[in-house]
Motif scaffolding. Structure first.
Motif, short mmCIF file in Angstrom:
data_model
loop_
_atom_site.label_atom_id
_atom_site.label_comp_id
_atom_site.label_asym_id
_atom_site.label_seq_id
_atom_site.Cartn_x
_atom_site.Cartn_y
_atom_site.Cartn_z
N GLN A 152 4.76 6.72 -2.92
CA GLN A 152 4.67 5.46 -2.17
C GLN A 152 3.38 4.76 -2.58
O GLN A 152 3.38 3.94 -3.49
CB GLN A 152 4.76 5.70 -0.66
N CYS A 153 2.25 5.12 -1.96
CA CYS A 153 1.02 4.44 -2.37
C CYS A 153 0.57 4.92 -3.73
O CYS A 153 -0.16 4.23 -4.44
CB CYS A 153 -0.08 4.62 -1.34
N MET A 210 16.36 3.40 -0.14
CA MET A 210 15.43 4.46 -0.54
C MET A 210 14.05 4.24 0.07
O MET A 210 13.43 5.16 0.61
CB MET A 210 15.31 4.54 -2.05
N CYS A 268 1.99 9.67 2.80
CA CYS A 268 2.97 8.58 2.85
C CYS A 268 4.42 9.04 2.96
O CYS A 268 5.20 8.45 3.69
CB CYS A 268 2.88 7.71 1.60
N THR A 269 4.79 10.04 2.18
CA THR A 269 6.23 10.28 1.97
C THR A 269 6.84 11.29 2.92
O THR A 269 8.07 11.38 3.00
CB THR A 269 6.48 10.83 0.55
N GLY A 295 12.07 6.34 2.95
CA GLY A 295 10.69 6.78 2.70
C GLY A 295 9.76 6.43 3.86
O GLY A 295 8.90 7.22 4.24
N GLN A 296 9.95 5.25 4.44
CA GLN A 296 9.14 4.87 5.60
C GLN A 296 9.43 5.79 6.77
O GLN A 296 8.52 6.22 7.49
CB GLN A 296 9.43 3.42 6.00
N GLU A 354 10.76 8.87 6.72
CA GLU A 354 10.30 10.24 6.47
C GLU A 354 8.77 10.34 6.60
O GLU A 354 8.25 11.25 7.24
CB GLU A 354 10.73 10.68 5.06
N GLY A 355 8.08 9.38 6.00
CA GLY A 355 6.62 9.41 6.03
C GLY A 355 6.07 9.22 7.44
O GLY A 355 5.13 9.91 7.86
N ALA A 395 6.61 12.38 9.40
CA ALA A 395 5.65 13.45 9.08
C ALA A 395 4.30 13.19 9.74
O ALA A 395 3.65 14.11 10.25
CB ALA A 395 5.49 13.56 7.56
N MET A 447 0.85 -1.20 0.00
CA MET A 447 0.00 0.00 0.00
C MET A 447 0.87 1.24 0.00
O MET A 447 0.53 2.27 0.54
CB MET A 447 -0.94 -0.02 1.20
N GLY A 448 2.07 1.06 -0.57
CA GLY A 448 2.98 2.18 -0.66
C GLY A 448 4.30 1.94 0.03
O GLY A 448 5.27 2.63 -0.23
N ARG A 472 12.04 19.91 7.68
CA ARG A 472 13.08 19.12 7.05
C ARG A 472 13.31 17.88 7.92
O ARG A 472 13.37 17.98 9.15
CB ARG A 472 14.34 19.98 6.98
N ILE A 473 13.42 16.74 7.29
CA ILE A 473 13.63 15.50 8.03
C ILE A 473 14.94 14.88 7.56
O ILE A 473 15.11 14.61 6.38
CB ILE A 473 12.47 14.50 7.79
#
Ligand code: FES
Ligand code: FES
Lengths: 673, 165
Positions: free
Chosen positions: B92-93, A563, B127-128, A567-568, A570-571, A574, A422-423, A610-611
């Motif tokens: 992502q999704c 990558m 997601c990102t 992404g996990q 950073e997401g 957030a 799911m992403g 910024r992360i």
């Protein structure tokens, strides 16, 4: 194709007196609980939640009646008159006598621990609901067949949906097919709820004998579907003058909402993580999750751990403040190390990285110096140290007994698992694991569509288990396939010996045991460790807190795809920023009053700082290539890091979200005695 | 009603008050444009209207008469942004991605990070955390300039050829 619609209760609690479709009924398919062929339950842990309310409603937005029509306009404008006999709703979890589940953890001798303490620090911490805000709302299409049904949907756990449908429709598994459509975000919000959406669509499809599309709009999705559990956590800690923890006593209360859903498991993860990543010989954690007349709460990234670790880390900060001690030093002194035992008595392995992530985060951000320099300015700096156990809790994975299969193809192999991408990129990572193990190029590995008719039950796509557990099964499949092939290429093997499919089932890695009665033992195979440092800026006129920068140092065993791993992180970070600062579900008389993206604010580009991601790797012996679970970890520590940065500014905050109102009303942080 | 859709003149019959989002998805069969909220908050439905990013859930179909609409399908999978979103983890999704890319396509060339943030502020991604999206936009802006230069050069040759004929 027909469009479906759910008619929901408009009161939080009461009896249904009558239901009337007042519009012209021509062309409508109408379904109430009497059309349910099997049992009127959403099968999950306890079968306490009806698929459609019969005589009583227990929460606002509870499904009562289903309509379908070809013409969407007519469907939306159709009027249904429901008459109720309302009764007094139970909305305060503190006053709820209905306990879904209680769990107690005991370690050592609490009284003796407190007796040795020089200081006792107490506090209460509160967090509210959080809405998932996956950008794609819940939705399914149900297609009726001859005494069978197929569901296509936005979902995380195809086999959960299949089970719920089997029970509700009274059909055998082979007559209920669930196919995961490309899923626009889940975060736990599509773990258990799609079972309900699918059940409703199926009822309409079976009654009308036409395909039915049931898609929620944003408002319905926000009002009706599950949210993160609100929590009230009370902590009492004994500590020596030098800063050693001698006793920790924690009381966790979760608001489960009207039905049980997954609440007991959320509570379980919550209490196990409640001490934070610290060692202490004398611990008591009492947790309970109770019923209220509000829409049921459920799975959301972190699953109980963010709530309790928010409390743990803000409490740690308060201990440092009380002792007049450097918060880093306090954490260093008490952080779990290899060989230490957790609250459940789990002995930690060599891949224990609490100190490593803490030191890295402090060094990278020049934490101590910058914190000193910021004193008296509008900038604040705070940190949180945290951990997250991957996979199902306790003997959960053994009970699940997940399977994964690998089929030989001309070019390489085809992965057959029920894991829903799911992403998070699980298809990519699974294919990498198989390609690497089998010794074929990445492009030679296909991933089958998630369809209960063709993939085995690899368990739900939850609990940060998809890489570590399911990926681990695939690694074993691929290793065996490689041995089977010997020197032959896939093509040669197929020609000579015909097709092969290798299936592996989960086996507990070691003698890992967890006793669910005493809550002792190995709660998880392993833990991932992290430290977040948050820098915030405060506006003295509006009391707004602006996050400026977050540094996320996370030890995840092995980043199979750096990558995607970043992404996990950073997401998840957030989402944590939203939880910390913006996202507030306003509950009014048992229902969400701000069920709109206009006034429920998920972070935009402007709200997200910024992360900086720093990944550390200490391989886990039983994870594929050393990988640990990662999906949830990044969320857990953001809110406490931000809260501690706000404390650094001098505001004594102990509840989320940190809205301007809360900052304005916060008392000042007290100087050490 | 006649308008330009992804570079082609089209004639679509649909009620003037129908949302452009629904006309695109249901009457034109272009389901790349997504609905995330239906109230102008999430940007999943972003398309370009005469080159400007708009929320198609807020545009009544009647307003596009004689104008030019570009959707994600109009980029034909060949836009540098599409490639960069894949390689930089910008998606992502993927549910926000078509809208995000359309909004990014409307950014000024060589946008600074601040301009990118402001330009994408109407597009939610859950997601990102946006970091991958910034990386993708930055990368595409680099390679996009080169690509644009190439197309300009080609267009130039075409014109000269035509003139020569
Ligand atoms: S669907 Fe148009 S802005 Fe959300
Ligand atoms: S990639 Fe999922 S919402 Fe942006």
């Amino acid at each position: 194709m027909l469009h479906g619609r759910t008619i929901r209760s408009t009161i939080p609690c009461g009896r249904i007196r009558s239901i009337n479709l007042t519009s012209d009924p021509a062309g409508f398919t109408v379904v109430d609980y009497r059309s349910i062929p099997g049992r009127n339950v959403v099968a999950l842990i306890a079968d306490d939640q009806p698929c459609l309310a019969e005589r009583v409603v227990r929460h606002y937005a509870e499904p009562i009646l289903l309509l379908a029509h070809e013409d969407r306009e007519r469907l939306i404008t159709a009027e249904v008159d429901v008459q109720y006999e309302p009764s007094e709703p139970l909305l305060d979890p503190l006053r709820s006598p209905n306990v879904f589940k209680s769990i107690a953890i005991h370690k050592g001798d609490l009284e003796a621990g407190f007796a040795r303490a020089d200081e006792i620090v107490e506090g209460e911490y509160r967090v509210g609901h959080q809405e998932h805000v996956y950008i794609e709302t819940n939705g399914v299409i149900a297609v009726p067949g001859d005494g069978a049904v197929t569901v296509y949907g936005s979902l995380q756990c195809p086999y959960y949906v299949q089970k719920a449908l089997r029970v509700m429709l009274g059909l055998p598994a082979e007559r209920v097919r669930v196919v995961q459509a490309e899923t626009g975000g889940g975060f736990g919000g599509k773990e258990e709820y799609p079972s309900i959406v699918a059940a409703h669509a199926c009822l309409l499809a079976l009654k009308s004998q036409r395909p039915v599309k049931l898609i929620y709009d944003r408002a319905e999705d926000m009002v009706a579907t599950t949210k993160r559990h609100p929590a009230i956590i009370r902590t009492r800690t004994g500590v020596t003058r030098e800063g050693r923890l001698t006793a920790i006593d924690i009381d966790v209360l979760l608001d489960g909402g009207a039905y049980m859903t997954l609440s007991p498991v959320v509570l379980s993860r919550g209490v196990i993580h409640a001490t934070g990543p610290y060692r202490c010989d004398n611990v008591r954690v009492n947790g309970r999750v109770v019923m209220t007349n509000t829409p049921p709460n459920g799975a959301f990234r972190g699953f109980g751990a963010p709530q309790t670790q928010f409390a743990a880390e803000v409490h740690m900060e308060r201990i440092a403040e009380r002792l007049g001690m450097d918060p880093v030093r306090l954490r260093e002194m008490n952080a779990l190390r290899a060989g230490d035992t957790t609250a459940t008595g789990q002995v930690l392995g060599r891949d224990t990285s609490a100190l490593a992530v803490l030191r890295e985060a402090v060094a990278r951000t020049d934490f101590k110096r910058r914190r000193r320099e910021m004193r008296g300015t509008r900038r604040g700096l705070g940190l949180a140290l945290f951990f997250h156990g991957a996979g199902f809790t306790g003997s959960g994975e053994v009970r699940l007994a997940s399977k994964a299969s690998l089929e030989l193809t001309e070019r390489g192999a085809r992965i057959l698992v029920a894991s829903a991408d799911m992403g998070q990129g699980s298809r990519t990572v699974h294919a990498q694991i198989v390609a690497e193990t089998l010794g074929v190029p990445y492009e030679a590995v296909e991933v089958a569509r998630v369809d209960t008719a063709s993939v085995p039950d690899s368990g739900p796509t939850v609990a940060s288990r998809t890489t570590m557990i399911v990926g681990g099964l695939l690694e074993r499949c691929a290793a065996e396939m490689r041995r089977t092939l010997g020197r032959l290429t896939p093509r040669e093997y197929l020609k000579r010996h015909g097709p092969i499919v290798i299936t592996k089932q989960y086996e507990a890695p070691t003698t890992a045991v967890f006793d669910e009665d005493t809550y002792t033992g190995d709660a998880y195979g392993t833990y991932a460790w992290a430290c977040d440092v948050a820098e915030v800026e405060y506006d003295p006129v509006t009391y707004e807190i602006r996050p400026v920068h977050i540094t996320a140092v996370q030890e995840i065993g092995r980043a199979l795809n750096p990558m995607l791993a970043a992404g996990q992180i950073e997401g998840g970070t957030a989402q944590g920023v939203g939880y910390a600062l913006l996202e507030e579900v306003v509950m009014r008389d048992g229902h969400m009053a701000n069920a709109q993206l206009t006034n429920y604010a998920a972070p935009t580009t402007m709200d997200t700082p910024r992360i900086d991601v720093v990944i550390q790797e200490r391989p886990y012996r039983h994870g594929p290539f050393g990988a640990k679970g990662l999906g949830e970890l990044p969320f857990d520590g953001v809110a406490p890091a931000i809260a501690n940065a706000v404390r650094h500014l001098g505001f004594d905050v102990r509840a989320l979200p940190l809205t301007p109102e809360r900052i304005m009303n916060a008392p000042p942080v007290r100087k050490p005695k | 009603m006649r308008f330009r859709l992804n570079g082609k003149q089209v004639d679509v019959r649909a009620p003037a008050m129908k949302r452009l989002l629904d006309v695109l998805r249901e009457d034109c069969g272009l389901t790349g444009t997504k609905e995330g909220c239906g109230e102008g908050e999430c940007g999943a439905c972003t398309v370009l209207l005469d080159g400007q990013a708009v929320n198609s859930c807020l545009v009544p179909f009647g307003q596009v008469r004689g104008r030019s609409v570009k959707t994600i399908e109009g980029l034909r999978g060949r836009h540098p942004l599409q490639d960069a979103f894949i390689t930089e983890g910008g998606a992502q999704c993927g549910i926000c991605t078509p809208g995000m890319i359309m909004a990014a396509a409307a950014l000024p060339p060589n946008a600074t990070l601040d301009q990118v943030r402001v330009g994408l502020a109407g597009n939610l991604c859950r997601c990102t955390g946006y970091m991958g999206i910034y990386r993708a936009v930055k990368k595409a802006q680099g390679s996009g300039l080169k690509a644009q230069a190439r197309t300009r050069a080609k267009a130039g040759t075409n014109r000269t050829q035509k003139a020569a004929r």
